[in-house]
Write a protein that holds these residues in place. Structure first.
Motif, PDB file in Angstrom:
ATOM      1  N   VAL A   7       0.863  -1.184   0.000  1.00  0.00           N
ATOM      2  CA  VAL A   7       0.000   0.000   0.000  1.00  0.00           C
ATOM      3  C   VAL A   7       0.897   1.231   0.000  1.00  0.00           C
ATOM      4  O   VAL A   7       1.740   1.417   0.888  1.00  0.00           O
ATOM      5  CB  VAL A   7      -0.934   0.013   1.224  1.00  0.00           C
ATOM      6  CG1 VAL A   7      -1.746   1.315   1.268  1.00  0.00           C
ATOM      7  CG2 VAL A   7      -1.871  -1.196   1.183  1.00  0.00           C
ATOM      8  N   LEU A   9       0.780   5.508  -0.618  1.00  0.00           N
ATOM      9  CA  LEU A   9      -0.034   6.714  -0.724  1.00  0.00           C
ATOM     10  C   LEU A   9       0.787   7.811  -1.384  1.00  0.00           C
ATOM     11  O   LEU A   9       1.977   7.643  -1.628  1.00  0.00           O
ATOM     12  CB  LEU A   9      -0.497   7.162   0.665  1.00  0.00           C
ATOM     13  CG  LEU A   9      -1.267   6.123   1.493  1.00  0.00           C
ATOM     14  CD1 LEU A   9      -1.655   6.713   2.847  1.00  0.00           C
ATOM     15  CD2 LEU A   9      -2.505   5.618   0.754  1.00  0.00           C
ATOM     16  N   TYR A  12       4.792   8.711  -1.044  1.00  0.00           N
ATOM     17  CA  TYR A  12       5.323   7.520  -0.369  1.00  0.00           C
ATOM     18  C   TYR A  12       6.843   7.523  -0.438  1.00  0.00           C
ATOM     19  O   TYR A  12       7.457   8.116  -1.328  1.00  0.00           O
ATOM     20  CB  TYR A  12       4.732   6.244  -0.958  1.00  0.00           C
ATOM     21  CG  TYR A  12       5.194   5.848  -2.338  1.00  0.00           C
ATOM     22  CD1 TYR A  12       6.280   5.000  -2.519  1.00  0.00           C
ATOM     23  CD2 TYR A  12       4.524   6.313  -3.477  1.00  0.00           C
ATOM     24  CE1 TYR A  12       6.700   4.626  -3.795  1.00  0.00           C
ATOM     25  CE2 TYR A  12       4.933   5.947  -4.746  1.00  0.00           C
ATOM     26  CZ  TYR A  12       6.018   5.099  -4.900  1.00  0.00           C
ATOM     27  OH  TYR A  12       6.425   4.736  -6.158  1.00  0.00           O
ATOM     28  N   SER A  34       0.900  -3.291  -6.201  1.00  0.00           N
ATOM     29  CA  SER A  34       0.722  -2.080  -5.413  1.00  0.00           C
ATOM     30  C   SER A  34      -0.764  -1.770  -5.303  1.00  0.00           C
ATOM     31  O   SER A  34      -1.560  -2.144  -6.162  1.00  0.00           O
ATOM     32  CB  SER A  34       1.465  -0.910  -6.059  1.00  0.00           C
ATOM     33  OG  SER A  34       0.986  -0.704  -7.379  1.00  0.00           O
ATOM     34  N   SER A  36      -3.598   1.431  -3.582  1.00  0.00           N
ATOM     35  CA  SER A  36      -3.713   2.746  -2.963  1.00  0.00           C
ATOM     36  C   SER A  36      -5.173   3.187  -2.948  1.00  0.00           C
ATOM     37  O   SER A  36      -6.060   2.481  -3.438  1.00  0.00           O
ATOM     38  CB  SER A  36      -2.854   3.773  -3.706  1.00  0.00           C
ATOM     39  OG  SER A  36      -2.749   4.953  -2.936  1.00  0.00           O
ATOM     40  N   VAL A  41      -0.278   7.632  -7.815  1.00  0.00           N
ATOM     41  CA  VAL A  41       0.341   8.321  -6.688  1.00  0.00           C
ATOM     42  C   VAL A  41       1.749   8.742  -7.089  1.00  0.00           C
ATOM     43  O   VAL A  41       2.324   8.207  -8.042  1.00  0.00           O
ATOM     44  CB  VAL A  41       0.388   7.444  -5.420  1.00  0.00           C
ATOM     45  CG1 VAL A  41      -1.005   7.168  -4.889  1.00  0.00           C
ATOM     46  CG2 VAL A  41       1.130   6.136  -5.678  1.00  0.00           C
ATOM     47  N   VAL A  51      -0.984   2.498  -9.772  1.00  0.00           N
ATOM     48  CA  VAL A  51      -1.117   1.344  -8.882  1.00  0.00           C
ATOM     49  C   VAL A  51      -1.953   0.248  -9.531  1.00  0.00           C
ATOM     50  O   VAL A  51      -2.748   0.486 -10.444  1.00  0.00           O
ATOM     51  CB  VAL A  51      -1.702   1.735  -7.510  1.00  0.00           C
ATOM     52  CG1 VAL A  51      -0.815   2.756  -6.806  1.00  0.00           C
ATOM     53  CG2 VAL A  51      -3.116   2.264  -7.641  1.00  0.00           C
TER      54      VAL A  51
END
Length: 196
Positions: A7, A9, A12, A34, A36, A41, A51
């Motif tokens: 995960v 955001l 990151y 991945s 999110s 992101v 993602v």
């Protein structure tokens, strides 16, 4: 095939996922994806990442959930909180590093585990965090199926998460991470040339 979901955001921390994800992804036994809150992101290092999954698409039976730190973990997202809470209750592997550990503390998700993080004083105003006696001042802590680490512990985090999911025997994992930790020449002095 075993599945690991990272995960990430916005903002990151690129470096916190690099060692662990690349070691898992190079194995024929693991698939890395991945996830999110949104479809795209950006990392602290400026990488724009599309993602693979939304939080709703994460299967409840994945083999590993990894929460990568960064600057956006003040997020309030019920799906994410419930996902982590259920995994911890079911003793399913979870790794969290840096700001992601702050998120766990803020949401009361560290109250049943020994753990570490960036610093205990950062959590003084978190009403849902009631487990300060089990905060351990170490780079990384593994308790049951939870690994927590501070933001300077990417390699230690990698080692403990790999051990938690039994990626290989402990000695092999430590040796694999040592190449990054020691650098090529010191590693070669200690273990021999890994590429010879």
């Amino acid at each position: 095939m075993k599945q690991a979901v990272f995960v990430i955001l916005d903002e990151y921390a690129d470096w916190e996922s690099a060692y662990l994800s690349s070691m898992l992804n190079q194995s024929d036994e693991w698939q890395v994806q991945s996830a999110s809150i949104k479809n795209m992101v950006s990392s602290i290092g400026g990488f724009h990442t599309s993602v693979d999954l939304t939080l709703n698409q994460i299967s409840s039976d994945i083999d590993l959930l990894v929460l990568i730190g960064g600057n956006s973990w003040n997020v309030e997202d019920t799906k994410l909180k419930n996902l982590v809470d259920q995994r911890l209750d079911n003793n399913q592997p979870v790794g969290a590093i840096c700001g992601a550990v702050d998120y766990l503390a803020k949401n009361g998700l560290l109250n049943k585990h020994k753990h570490t993080g960036n610093s205990l004083y950062l959590w003084n105003e978190f009403d849902n965090y009631t487990n300060g006696q089990n905060f351990i001042e170490k780079q990384v802590v593994r308790d049951q199926k939870l690994v927590t680490a501070n933001g300077t512990a990417a390699l230690e985090f990698t080692t403990e998460v790999l051990k938690m999911v039994q990626f290989n025997d402990d000695n092999s994992i430590e040796k694999q991470v040592a190449l990054q930790e020691l650098g090529f020449y010191k590693y070669s002095e200690k273990y021999g040339n890994p590429f010879a």
